[in-house]
Design a protein around this motif. Structure first.
Motif, PDB file in Angstrom:
ATOM      1  N   LEU A 143       0.823  -1.208   0.000  1.00  0.00           N
ATOM      2  CA  LEU A 143       0.000   0.000   0.000  1.00  0.00           C
ATOM      3  C   LEU A 143       0.856   1.256   0.000  1.00  0.00           C
ATOM      4  CD1 LEU A 143      -2.795  -1.081   2.497  1.00  0.00           C
ATOM      5  CD2 LEU A 143      -3.009  -0.766   0.026  1.00  0.00           C
ATOM      6  N   ASP A 144       2.021   1.200   0.635  1.00  0.00           N
ATOM      7  CA  ASP A 144       2.913   2.362   0.626  1.00  0.00           C
ATOM      8  C   ASP A 144       3.414   2.654  -0.783  1.00  0.00           C
ATOM      9  OD1 ASP A 144       2.631   2.998   3.256  1.00  0.00           O
ATOM     10  OD2 ASP A 144       4.455   2.013   3.935  1.00  0.00           O
ATOM     11  N   GLU A 145       3.634   1.619  -1.581  1.00  0.00           N
ATOM     12  CA  GLU A 145       4.011   1.843  -2.974  1.00  0.00           C
ATOM     13  C   GLU A 145       2.855   2.476  -3.747  1.00  0.00           C
ATOM     14  OE1 GLU A 145       5.732  -1.209  -5.286  1.00  0.00           O
ATOM     15  OE2 GLU A 145       7.238  -1.766  -3.800  1.00  0.00           O
ATOM     16  N   LEU A 146       1.632   2.046  -3.430  1.00  0.00           N
ATOM     17  CA  LEU A 146       0.461   2.638  -4.075  1.00  0.00           C
ATOM     18  C   LEU A 146       0.340   4.112  -3.705  1.00  0.00           C
ATOM     19  CD1 LEU A 146      -2.112   2.321  -5.746  1.00  0.00           C
ATOM     20  CD2 LEU A 146      -3.283   1.535  -3.672  1.00  0.00           C
ATOM     21  N   LYS A 147       0.733   4.425  -2.488  1.00  0.00           N
ATOM     22  CA  LYS A 147       0.704   5.814  -2.036  1.00  0.00           C
ATOM     23  C   LYS A 147       1.726   6.653  -2.805  1.00  0.00           C
ATOM     24  CE  LYS A 147       0.481   6.113   2.370  1.00  0.00           C
ATOM     25  NZ  LYS A 147       0.763   6.185   3.825  1.00  0.00           N
ATOM     26  N   ALA A 148       2.862   6.056  -3.124  1.00  0.00           N
ATOM     27  CA  ALA A 148       3.939   6.793  -3.783  1.00  0.00           C
ATOM     28  C   ALA A 148       3.761   6.873  -5.295  1.00  0.00           C
ATOM     29  CB  ALA A 148       5.282   6.144  -3.446  1.00  0.00           C
ATOM     30  N   LYS A 149       3.041   5.904  -5.862  1.00  0.00           N
ATOM     31  CA  LYS A 149       2.881   5.863  -7.322  1.00  0.00           C
ATOM     32  C   LYS A 149       1.443   6.234  -7.692  1.00  0.00           C
ATOM     33  CE  LYS A 149       6.157   2.001  -7.838  1.00  0.00           C
ATOM     34  NZ  LYS A 149       6.307   0.584  -8.295  1.00  0.00           N
ATOM     35  N   ASN A 150       1.278   7.380  -8.329  1.00  0.00           N
ATOM     36  CA  ASN A 150      -0.076   7.785  -8.704  1.00  0.00           C
ATOM     37  C   ASN A 150      -0.436   7.408 -10.138  1.00  0.00           C
ATOM     38  OD1 ASN A 150       1.411   9.622 -10.154  1.00  0.00           O
ATOM     39  ND2 ASN A 150       0.823  11.395  -8.903  1.00  0.00           N
ATOM     40  N   ASN A 151       0.436   6.598 -10.760  1.00  0.00           N
ATOM     41  CA  ASN A 151       0.150   6.173 -12.134  1.00  0.00           C
ATOM     42  C   ASN A 151      -0.302   4.716 -12.202  1.00  0.00           C
ATOM     43  OD1 ASN A 151       2.624   5.139 -11.365  1.00  0.00           O
ATOM     44  ND2 ASN A 151       3.551   5.309 -13.387  1.00  0.00           N
ATOM     45  N   ILE A 152      -0.555   4.112 -11.044  1.00  0.00           N
ATOM     46  CA  ILE A 152      -1.042   2.736 -10.997  1.00  0.00           C
ATOM     47  C   ILE A 152      -2.509   2.719 -11.428  1.00  0.00           C
ATOM     48  CG2 ILE A 152      -1.549   0.775  -9.513  1.00  0.00           C
ATOM     49  CD1 ILE A 152       1.400   1.143  -9.940  1.00  0.00           C
ATOM     50  N   ARG A 153      -2.823   1.900 -12.421  1.00  0.00           N
ATOM     51  CA  ARG A 153      -4.205   1.789 -12.901  1.00  0.00           C
ATOM     52  C   ARG A 153      -4.889   0.596 -12.220  1.00  0.00           C
ATOM     53  NH1 ARG A 153      -5.912   4.164 -17.453  1.00  0.00           N
ATOM     54  NH2 ARG A 153      -6.791   2.284 -18.408  1.00  0.00           N
ATOM     55  N   ILE A 154      -6.083   0.853 -11.688  1.00  0.00           N
ATOM     56  CA  ILE A 154      -6.791  -0.158 -10.906  1.00  0.00           C
ATOM     57  C   ILE A 154      -8.186  -0.377 -11.496  1.00  0.00           C
ATOM     58  CG2 ILE A 154      -7.624  -0.819  -8.615  1.00  0.00           C
ATOM     59  CD1 ILE A 154      -5.637   1.195  -7.436  1.00  0.00           C
ATOM     60  N   ALA A 155      -8.519  -1.628 -11.747  1.00  0.00           N
ATOM     61  CA  ALA A 155      -9.858  -1.977 -12.219  1.00  0.00           C
ATOM     62  C   ALA A 155     -10.740  -2.339 -11.026  1.00  0.00           C
ATOM     63  CB  ALA A 155      -9.791  -3.151 -13.195  1.00  0.00           C
ATOM     64  N   VAL A 171      -8.549   6.152   2.718  1.00  0.00           N
ATOM     65  CA  VAL A 171      -8.703   6.978   3.925  1.00  0.00           C
ATOM     66  C   VAL A 171      -7.776   6.512   5.032  1.00  0.00           C
ATOM     67  CG1 VAL A 171     -10.301   7.568   5.789  1.00  0.00           C
ATOM     68  CG2 VAL A 171     -11.060   7.707   3.407  1.00  0.00           C
ATOM     69  N   HIS A 172      -7.787   5.221   5.326  1.00  0.00           N
ATOM     70  CA  HIS A 172      -7.025   4.700   6.462  1.00  0.00           C
ATOM     71  C   HIS A 172      -5.519   4.754   6.241  1.00  0.00           C
ATOM     72  CE1 HIS A 172     -10.785   2.199   7.680  1.00  0.00           C
ATOM     73  NE2 HIS A 172     -10.852   3.434   8.109  1.00  0.00           N
ATOM     74  N   PHE A 173      -5.093   4.650   4.984  1.00  0.00           N
ATOM     75  CA  PHE A 173      -3.664   4.656   4.701  1.00  0.00           C
ATOM     76  C   PHE A 173      -3.224   5.930   3.988  1.00  0.00           C
ATOM     77  CE2 PHE A 173      -4.832   0.269   5.296  1.00  0.00           C
ATOM     78  CZ  PHE A 173      -3.817  -0.217   6.092  1.00  0.00           C
ATOM     79  N   ASP A 174      -4.123   6.921   3.936  1.00  0.00           N
ATOM     80  CA  ASP A 174      -3.805   8.250   3.417  1.00  0.00           C
ATOM     81  C   ASP A 174      -3.231   8.193   1.996  1.00  0.00           C
ATOM     82  OD1 ASP A 174      -3.689  10.977   3.418  1.00  0.00           O
ATOM     83  OD2 ASP A 174      -1.783  11.109   4.475  1.00  0.00           O
ATOM     84  N   ILE A 175      -4.090   7.771   1.066  1.00  0.00           N
ATOM     85  CA  ILE A 175      -3.701   7.710  -0.346  1.00  0.00           C
ATOM     86  C   ILE A 175      -4.572   8.713  -1.096  1.00  0.00           C
ATOM     87  CG2 ILE A 175      -3.277   6.180  -2.310  1.00  0.00           C
ATOM     88  CD1 ILE A 175      -3.433   3.815  -0.375  1.00  0.00           C
ATOM     89  N   PRO A 176      -4.185   9.989  -1.104  1.00  0.00           N
ATOM     90  CA  PRO A 176      -5.073  11.066  -1.588  1.00  0.00           C
ATOM     91  C   PRO A 176      -5.535  10.910  -3.027  1.00  0.00           C
ATOM     92  CG  PRO A 176      -3.177  11.968  -0.407  1.00  0.00           C
ATOM     93  CD  PRO A 176      -2.903  10.513  -0.620  1.00  0.00           C
ATOM     94  N   HIS A 177      -4.667  10.428  -3.924  1.00  0.00           N
ATOM     95  CA  HIS A 177      -5.061  10.417  -5.335  1.00  0.00           C
ATOM     96  C   HIS A 177      -6.176   9.412  -5.626  1.00  0.00           C
ATOM     97  CE1 HIS A 177      -1.825   7.289  -5.351  1.00  0.00           C
ATOM     98  NE2 HIS A 177      -2.616   6.695  -6.241  1.00  0.00           N
ATOM     99  N   LEU A 178      -6.418   8.460  -4.707  1.00  0.00           N
ATOM    100  CA  LEU A 178      -7.514   7.529  -4.913  1.00  0.00           C
ATOM    101  C   LEU A 178      -8.873   8.173  -4.659  1.00  0.00           C
ATOM    102  CD1 LEU A 178      -6.347   4.115  -3.411  1.00  0.00           C
ATOM    103  CD2 LEU A 178      -6.147   4.952  -5.752  1.00  0.00           C
ATOM    104  N   ARG A 179      -8.871   9.372  -4.088  1.00  0.00           N
ATOM    105  CA  ARG A 179     -10.148  10.034  -3.788  1.00  0.00           C
ATOM    106  C   ARG A 179     -10.682  10.822  -4.968  1.00  0.00           C
ATOM    107  NH1 ARG A 179      -8.185  12.262   2.094  1.00  0.00           N
ATOM    108  NH2 ARG A 179      -7.133  10.323   2.661  1.00  0.00           N
ATOM    109  N   GLN A 180      -9.911  10.888  -6.018  1.00  0.00           N
ATOM    110  CA  GLN A 180     -10.368  11.529  -7.252  1.00  0.00           C
ATOM    111  C   GLN A 180     -10.386  10.468  -8.350  1.00  0.00           C
ATOM    112  OE1 GLN A 180     -11.339  14.713  -7.326  1.00  0.00           O
ATOM    113  NE2 GLN A 180     -10.783  15.002  -5.165  1.00  0.00           N
TER     114      GLN A 180
END
Length: 515
Positions: A143-155, A171-180
């Motif tokens: 999840l920390d890598e997901l936090k650092a990489k905002n170019n990961i595409r998720i289906a 929310v729980h792991f503070d990954i801001p770009h997933l909120r948009q």
């Protein structure tokens, strides 16, 4: 006009009236005759419930519960609406449905448009591995890598439990770009399509449900980042009852719920029959049936009464359902899906009704029929680890913790710092299966040994606070100071002053033994 003509007209009108009445009565009479001359004469009515394909709902529409209800004079009409929650809520509001199923998050979101037409009378199940975020290992490993990489595409499938799992992680792991919902978001029409996009290389990761989670993990290079088997109180399915029905016909509601609990116990006592009925209904092979069953934990009557509704709690009065509703609203607010608590009067008790669970618990207890088997999450026994064993654990993700404030140059937590840890402890409840490493950091400036000592003391202080105040298991949590040896990366355009202000911090990192 002569009397003869008048009489003729009268007879014609009378005949037409009789014909009209006969045409109206005949279908009713025919139906009455059919019922009174067949086994349908004992039928009291029908019970309608809206469901979808999630395996957790199977007992509610299984052959066994239908048989039980037929013996009581009711026909069960199960309407599979393919998770069309908006239509489901309208059906409940208009009285076309007696019952409906939903996840807590789905009801909080979609129930507002129809003023929450049902109350929660039972917690059906909790997803335990049925949903998971999986990814290509060479692209995403934590999840920390997901936090650092905002170019990961998720289906993922919008407005599904998988979608809610993503919201919770952001929310729980503070990954801001997933909120948009930007370029990272690749929507799919169901888990099968999301898996297809992952296998074809269209995306780097996918949120799936069973049996597609297991199918994905059989592929080389695909790993589980986090699944619902490692969470608690996140994806919870509940049974809703039409408010008017619960008020006007409470015995009918109680009868249905009683048949459900008896069905649940029957399948628990006869697992081979459960597999046989599931195989026939879902058309899956034996391995796939085992997989989907592993991903769901049905909640018993005992646990509904003692843990989820808290009507018969042993000792401290648990109200896990209320906590789940409030926690869900917190996730949705922080994620940005709602701006305020949407419940009537902002009161979670306005959408729950514990009377049926409480009544059945008393009834079954008196009759000696209460199934005492607990389906709840049992507190894990975390054994002591050596430092070498701790060091071998793999990071799952850094929990969102706003800066924990200490008195300057000391390890004394301020009131604000304690409040931040209280919020973090609430989030930790959703991830009970992971160990926790408290990591202390300082600025890179100053004496290295003093910094290392201060960071360790602050990490120890946080660990003590969580142990004493929030009863975290002693061997589940370790404190480790790093001083200034592991500084944060400097953000683009960030001033040196702002950067150095961010460096002193304490992190709560979830670590796992099988990641």
């Amino acid at each position: 006009m002569s009397k003869h003509v008048k009489a003729t007209i009268f007879l014609i009108i009378l005949g037409l009236v009789v014909m009209g009445i006969t045409s109206l009565i005949k279908p009713w009479f025919s139906e009455w005759e059919q019922k009174t001359t067949s086994d349908a004469r004992i039928t009291k009515g029908k019970i309608s419930i809206a469901v979808d394909d999630w395996v957790g709902y199977f007992p509610l529409c299984s052959p066994h519960i239908k048989s039980r209800l037929r013996q009581e004079g009711y026909r069960l009409n199960c309407i599979n609406d393919k998770a069309d929650y908006a239509q489901r809520m309208k059906g409940l509001a208009k009285g076309k449905l007696d019952f409906a199923v939903a996840t807590v998050d789905a009801y909080v979101l979609t129930g507002s448009e129809t003023n929450y037409p049902g109350t929660i009378i039972n917690v059906i199940d909790e997803s335990k591995g049925g949903d998971a975020l999986v990814a290509r290992e060479d692209t995403l490993a934590s999840l920390d890598e997901l936090k650092a990489k905002n170019n990961i595409r998720i289906a993922f499938t919008p407005d599904s439990p998988s979608d809610h799992l993503l919201k919770a992680l952001s929310v729980h792991f503070d990954i801001p770009h997933l909120r948009q919902r930007g370029n990272w978001a690749v929507t799919a029409e169901g888990s099968a399509q999301a898996l297809e996009k992952l296998l074809e290389g269209d995306v780097d990761a996918a949120v799936l449900w069973e049996p597609h989670v297991s199918k994905a993990l059989k592929e080389d290079g695909i790993i589980r980042i986090l699944g619902s088997d490692q969470t608690a109180q996140l994806i919870v399915d509940v049974l809703l009852v039409n408010r008017e029905l619960s008020k006007d016909q409470p015995e009918k509601v109680k009868l249905f719920l009683q048949a459900y609990y008896q069905t649940q116990k029957y399948y628990r006592d006869n697992p081979k029959q459960l597999q046989k009925d599931l195989k026939k209904t879902l058309r899956l092979d034996d391995d796939e049936i085992s997989t989907v069953l592993d991903g769901v934990r049905w909640i018993s009557l005992a646990d509904n009464a003692r843990i989820w509704f808290g009507t018969h709690a042993q000792g401290y009065a648990n109200e896990t359902l209320i906590n789940t509703i409030e926690g869900t609203i917190g996730i949705l607010r922080e994620y940005g899906y709602v701006t305020h608590n949407p419940l009537p009067g902002e009161d979670p008790y306005r959408i729950t009704n514990s009377q049926f669970v409480a009544s059945l618990f008393d009834q079954f207890s008196q009759q000696g029929q209460l199934d005492q088997v607990s389906q709840s999450t049992v507190a894990l026994d975390f054994k002591a680890l050596t430092d070498k064993q701790w060091d071998r654990l793999v990071d799952v993700g850094t929990l969102k913790v706003r800066p924990v404030v200490f008195s300057s140059g000391t390890d004394q937590l301020t009131l604000e710092g304690k409040e931040q840890l209280d919020r973090a402890a609430e989030n930790l409840k959703h991830y009970p299966r992971f160990r926790i490493e408290v990591r202390g950091h300082t600025s890179t400036r100053g004496d290295k040994d003093a910094n290392l000592r201060l960071s360790q003391e602050r990490a120890d202080a946080v660990r003590r606070y969580l142990l004493i105040t929030h009863a975290i298991a002693e061997h589940r949590i370790r404190a480790k100071g790093f001083g200034g040896t592991k500084p944060l990366a400097k953000r683009s355009g960030e001033s040196s002053r702002a950067y150095y202000y961010r460096l002193p911090r304490v992190e709560l990192v979830l670590v796992g033994e099988n990641f």
